[in-house]
Design a protein around this motif. Structure first.
Motif, PDB file in Angstrom:
ATOM      1  N   GLU A  64       0.829  -1.199   0.000  1.00 25.88           N
ATOM      2  CA  GLU A  64       0.000   0.000   0.000  1.00 25.88           C
ATOM      3  C   GLU A  64       0.869   1.256   0.000  1.00 25.88           C
ATOM      4  OE1 GLU A  64      -3.885   1.954   2.233  1.00 25.88           O
ATOM      5  OE2 GLU A  64      -2.841   0.281   3.173  1.00 25.88           O
ATOM      6  N   GLY A  65       1.991   1.201   0.705  1.00 23.44           N
ATOM      7  CA  GLY A  65       2.918   2.324   0.679  1.00 23.44           C
ATOM      8  C   GLY A  65       3.415   2.597  -0.729  1.00 23.44           C
ATOM      9  N   GLN A  66       3.714   1.535  -1.460  1.00 21.75           N
ATOM     10  CA  GLN A  66       4.148   1.680  -2.853  1.00 21.75           C
ATOM     11  C   GLN A  66       3.032   2.277  -3.706  1.00 21.75           C
ATOM     12  OE1 GLN A  66       4.405  -1.859  -5.468  1.00 21.75           O
ATOM     13  NE2 GLN A  66       6.572  -1.342  -5.724  1.00 21.75           N
ATOM     14  N   PHE A  67       1.804   1.814  -3.480  1.00 26.41           N
ATOM     15  CA  PHE A  67       0.649   2.319  -4.222  1.00 26.41           C
ATOM     16  C   PHE A  67       0.451   3.817  -3.986  1.00 26.41           C
ATOM     17  CE2 PHE A  67      -3.920   3.380  -4.000  1.00 26.41           C
ATOM     18  CZ  PHE A  67      -4.258   3.224  -5.333  1.00 26.41           C
ATOM     19  N   LEU A  68       0.511   4.237  -2.726  1.00 29.05           N
ATOM     20  CA  LEU A  68       0.325   5.647  -2.399  1.00 29.05           C
ATOM     21  C   LEU A  68       1.407   6.510  -3.036  1.00 29.05           C
ATOM     22  CD1 LEU A  68      -0.636   5.384   1.383  1.00 29.05           C
ATOM     23  CD2 LEU A  68      -2.160   5.990  -0.509  1.00 29.05           C
ATOM     24  N   ASN A  69       2.637   6.037  -2.988  1.00 26.01           N
ATOM     25  CA  ASN A  69       3.756   6.786  -3.550  1.00 26.01           C
ATOM     26  C   ASN A  69       3.552   7.035  -5.042  1.00 26.01           C
ATOM     27  OD1 ASN A  69       6.664   6.674  -4.949  1.00 26.01           O
ATOM     28  ND2 ASN A  69       6.942   7.482  -2.877  1.00 26.01           N
ATOM     29  N   LEU A  70       3.133   6.002  -5.759  1.00 32.42           N
ATOM     30  CA  LEU A  70       2.910   6.142  -7.204  1.00 32.42           C
ATOM     31  C   LEU A  70       1.691   7.007  -7.491  1.00 32.42           C
ATOM     32  CD1 LEU A  70       3.758   5.369 -10.057  1.00 32.42           C
ATOM     33  CD2 LEU A  70       2.383   3.287  -9.842  1.00 32.42           C
ATOM     34  N   LEU A  71       0.635   6.834  -6.704  1.00 36.10           N
ATOM     35  CA  LEU A  71      -0.576   7.627  -6.900  1.00 36.10           C
ATOM     36  C   LEU A  71      -0.296   9.124  -6.764  1.00 36.10           C
ATOM     37  CD1 LEU A  71      -3.684   7.934  -7.188  1.00 36.10           C
ATOM     38  CD2 LEU A  71      -3.817   7.623  -4.700  1.00 36.10           C
ATOM     39  N   GLU A  82      -2.369  14.112   6.157  1.00 38.40           N
ATOM     40  CA  GLU A  82      -2.489  12.738   6.614  1.00 38.40           C
ATOM     41  C   GLU A  82      -3.060  12.735   8.025  1.00 38.40           C
ATOM     42  OE1 GLU A  82       0.299   8.766   7.292  1.00 38.40           O
ATOM     43  OE2 GLU A  82       0.557  10.040   5.526  1.00 38.40           O
ATOM     44  N   ILE A  83      -4.155  12.016   8.204  1.00 36.49           N
ATOM     45  CA  ILE A  83      -4.779  11.882   9.523  1.00 36.49           C
ATOM     46  C   ILE A  83      -4.526  10.464  10.009  1.00 36.49           C
ATOM     47  CG2 ILE A  83      -6.918  12.039  10.844  1.00 36.49           C
ATOM     48  CD1 ILE A  83      -8.005  13.914   8.718  1.00 36.49           C
ATOM     49  N   GLY A  84      -3.719  10.335  11.056  1.00 37.47           N
ATOM     50  CA  GLY A  84      -3.283   9.036  11.540  1.00 37.47           C
ATOM     51  C   GLY A  84      -1.911   8.737  10.981  1.00 37.47           C
ATOM     52  N   VAL A  85      -0.886   8.887  11.806  1.00 36.42           N
ATOM     53  CA  VAL A  85       0.499   8.807  11.336  1.00 36.42           C
ATOM     54  C   VAL A  85       1.218   7.552  11.815  1.00 36.42           C
ATOM     55  CG1 VAL A  85       2.765   9.932  11.474  1.00 36.42           C
ATOM     56  CG2 VAL A  85       0.712  11.309  11.140  1.00 36.42           C
ATOM     57  N   TYR A  86       0.982   7.173  13.074  1.00 32.28           N
ATOM     58  CA  TYR A  86       1.694   6.073  13.722  1.00 32.28           C
ATOM     59  C   TYR A  86       3.198   6.335  13.628  1.00 32.28           C
ATOM     60  CZ  TYR A  86       2.895   1.269  15.104  1.00 32.28           C
ATOM     61  OH  TYR A  86       3.416   0.162  15.723  1.00 32.28           O
ATOM     62  N   THR A  87       4.006   5.404  13.147  1.00 33.52           N
ATOM     63  CA  THR A  87       5.456   5.642  13.079  1.00 33.52           C
ATOM     64  C   THR A  87       5.870   6.365  11.804  1.00 33.52           C
ATOM     65  OG1 THR A  87       5.884   3.484  12.065  1.00 33.52           O
ATOM     66  CG2 THR A  87       5.938   3.588  14.486  1.00 33.52           C
ATOM     67  N   GLY A  88       4.936   6.542  10.869  1.00 36.11           N
ATOM     68  CA  GLY A  88       5.214   7.375   9.713  1.00 36.11           C
ATOM     69  C   GLY A  88       5.564   6.662   8.429  1.00 36.11           C
ATOM     70  N   TYR A  89       5.214   5.382   8.274  1.00 39.47           N
ATOM     71  CA  TYR A  89       5.571   4.677   7.034  1.00 39.47           C
ATOM     72  C   TYR A  89       4.855   5.283   5.831  1.00 39.47           C
ATOM     73  CZ  TYR A  89       6.658   0.900   3.780  1.00 39.47           C
ATOM     74  OH  TYR A  89       7.102   0.174   2.693  1.00 39.47           O
ATOM     75  N   SER A  90       3.538   5.455   5.920  1.00 41.81           N
ATOM     76  CA  SER A  90       2.813   6.072   4.800  1.00 41.81           C
ATOM     77  C   SER A  90       3.191   7.539   4.658  1.00 41.81           C
ATOM     78  CB  SER A  90       1.301   5.918   4.989  1.00 41.81           C
ATOM     79  OG  SER A  90       0.875   6.489   6.215  1.00 41.81           O
ATOM     80  N   LEU A  91       3.506   8.190   5.768  1.00 44.59           N
ATOM     81  CA  LEU A  91       3.944   9.586   5.738  1.00 44.59           C
ATOM     82  C   LEU A  91       5.259   9.721   4.976  1.00 44.59           C
ATOM     83  CD1 LEU A  91       3.317  12.454   6.881  1.00 44.59           C
ATOM     84  CD2 LEU A  91       4.738  11.844   8.838  1.00 44.59           C
ATOM     85  N   LEU A  92       6.188   8.821   5.232  1.00 44.81           N
ATOM     86  CA  LEU A  92       7.461   8.826   4.523  1.00 44.81           C
ATOM     87  C   LEU A  92       7.258   8.520   3.044  1.00 44.81           C
ATOM     88  CD1 LEU A  92      10.529   8.960   4.403  1.00 44.81           C
ATOM     89  CD2 LEU A  92      10.617   6.606   5.250  1.00 44.81           C
ATOM     90  N   SER A  93       6.369   7.590   2.751  1.00 44.73           N
ATOM     91  CA  SER A  93       6.057   7.277   1.351  1.00 44.73           C
ATOM     92  C   SER A  93       5.539   8.514   0.636  1.00 44.73           C
ATOM     93  CB  SER A  93       5.009   6.162   1.296  1.00 44.73           C
ATOM     94  OG  SER A  93       4.616   5.903  -0.028  1.00 44.73           O
ATOM     95  N   THR A  94       4.685   9.273   1.318  1.00 45.32           N
ATOM     96  CA  THR A  94       4.146  10.507   0.752  1.00 45.32           C
ATOM     97  C   THR A  94       5.243  11.555   0.570  1.00 45.32           C
ATOM     98  OG1 THR A  94       1.967  10.134   1.738  1.00 45.32           O
ATOM     99  CG2 THR A  94       2.514  12.399   1.129  1.00 45.32           C
ATOM    100  N   ALA A  95       6.039  11.754   1.612  1.00 46.31           N
ATOM    101  CA  ALA A  95       7.091  12.776   1.576  1.00 46.31           C
ATOM    102  C   ALA A  95       8.086  12.518   0.455  1.00 46.31           C
ATOM    103  CB  ALA A  95       7.803  12.841   2.920  1.00 46.31           C
ATOM    104  N   LEU A  96       8.411  11.266   0.214  1.00 47.53           N
ATOM    105  CA  LEU A  96       9.354  10.920  -0.847  1.00 47.53           C
ATOM    106  C   LEU A  96       8.751  11.168  -2.229  1.00 47.53           C
ATOM    107  CD1 LEU A  96      10.846   7.621   0.618  1.00 47.53           C
ATOM    108  CD2 LEU A  96      12.058   9.794   0.332  1.00 47.53           C
ATOM    109  N   ALA A  97       7.419  11.111  -2.323  1.00 40.86           N
ATOM    110  CA  ALA A  97       6.762  11.297  -3.621  1.00 40.86           C
ATOM    111  C   ALA A  97       6.568  12.765  -3.972  1.00 40.86           C
ATOM    112  CB  ALA A  97       5.404  10.591  -3.616  1.00 40.86           C
TER     113      ALA A  97
END
Length: 244
Positions: A64-71, A82-97
């Motif tokens: 899913e992280g890969q999917f979000l990054n490409l999207l 982003e609402i709901g961060v936890y340790t930031g995996y999806s956040l990092l995926s977003t930031a890199l994109a």
């Protein structure tokens, strides 16, 4: 299957297994063939750090992280939330994109979890894109809705937080995302429990939030302000493109 003498499928190695695929072996194939070889080193490092945390089931899966990054790249997103961060995996995926001047408003009630991933985010050189706010999201969203300058200002919003507030978030986010922008709601297939019979043995938290997810899905399906696509990626993600 063991009773018939058939071998059990190999278990995947993804922390927080949320795939709805019937075959763990097939999910592992996807991870090893298409996801892990392309996973940026900082995301791999954060995934492995998160795996050691007792709440690791809360993390976004690698596919899913890969999917979000490409999207995000496909829609040329620049200003996101982003609402709901936890340790930031999806956040990092977003930031890199995002481009160098891209921005993420990151909301979570627990800064301690975010700080687990922060050193990795900083090392990746994308921490400057993130504006982290600790606390409940709804009060801040209400303030933003009252300020017309925020209306239609976000290209993409990802929601992976308290499922009992998903509809409350949607009522506010629809004003904040731009026309043509996208809101992504995570966990909209909720462990596959949405089609489980009433007497199915479900974990307490799964059973508790199940009705809220069903309510959200029903509301999104008839909301004329958005086009939707519900995908069986991870634990289910529904993309809503604002059209009016």
């Amino acid at each position: 299957m063991a009773a018939t003498g058939e071998s059990q499928p190999a278990k995947h190695q993804e922390v927080g297994h949320k795939s709805l695929l019937q075959s763990d072996a097939l999910y592992q194939y996807i991870l090893e063939t298409s996801v892990y070889p392309r996973e940026p080193q900082p995301m791999k490092e954060l995934r492995e750090v998160t795996a050691k945390h007792p709440w690791n089931l809360m993390t976004t899966s690698a596919d899913e992280g890969q999917f979000l990054n490409l999207l995000l790249k496909l829609i040329n997103a620049k200003n996101t939330m982003e609402i709901g961060v936890y340790t930031g995996y999806s956040l990092l995926s977003t930031a890199l994109a995002l481009p160098e001047d891209g921005k993420i408003l990151a909301l979570d009630i627990n800064r301690e979890n975010y700080e687990i991933g922060l050193p990795i985010i900083e090392k990746a050189g994308v921490a400057h894109k993130i504006d982290f706010r600790e606390g409940p999201a709804l009060p801040l969203l209400d303030q933003m809705v009252e300020d017309a300058t925020f209306h239609g200002s976000f290209d993409f919003i990802f929601v992976d937080a308290d499922k009992d507030n998903y509809l409350n978030y949607h009522k506010r986010l629809i004003d904040l995302v731009k026309v043509g922008g996208v809101i992504g709601y995570d966990n909209t297939l909720w462990n596959g429990s949405l089609v489980a019979p009433p007497d199915a043995p479900l974990r307490k938290y799964v059973r508790y939030y199940r009705d809220f997810v069903l309510e959200l899905n029903k509301a999104l399906a008839v909301d004329p302000r958005v086009e939707i696509c519900q995908l069986p990626v991870g634990d289910g993600i529904t993309l809503c493109r604002r059209v009016s």
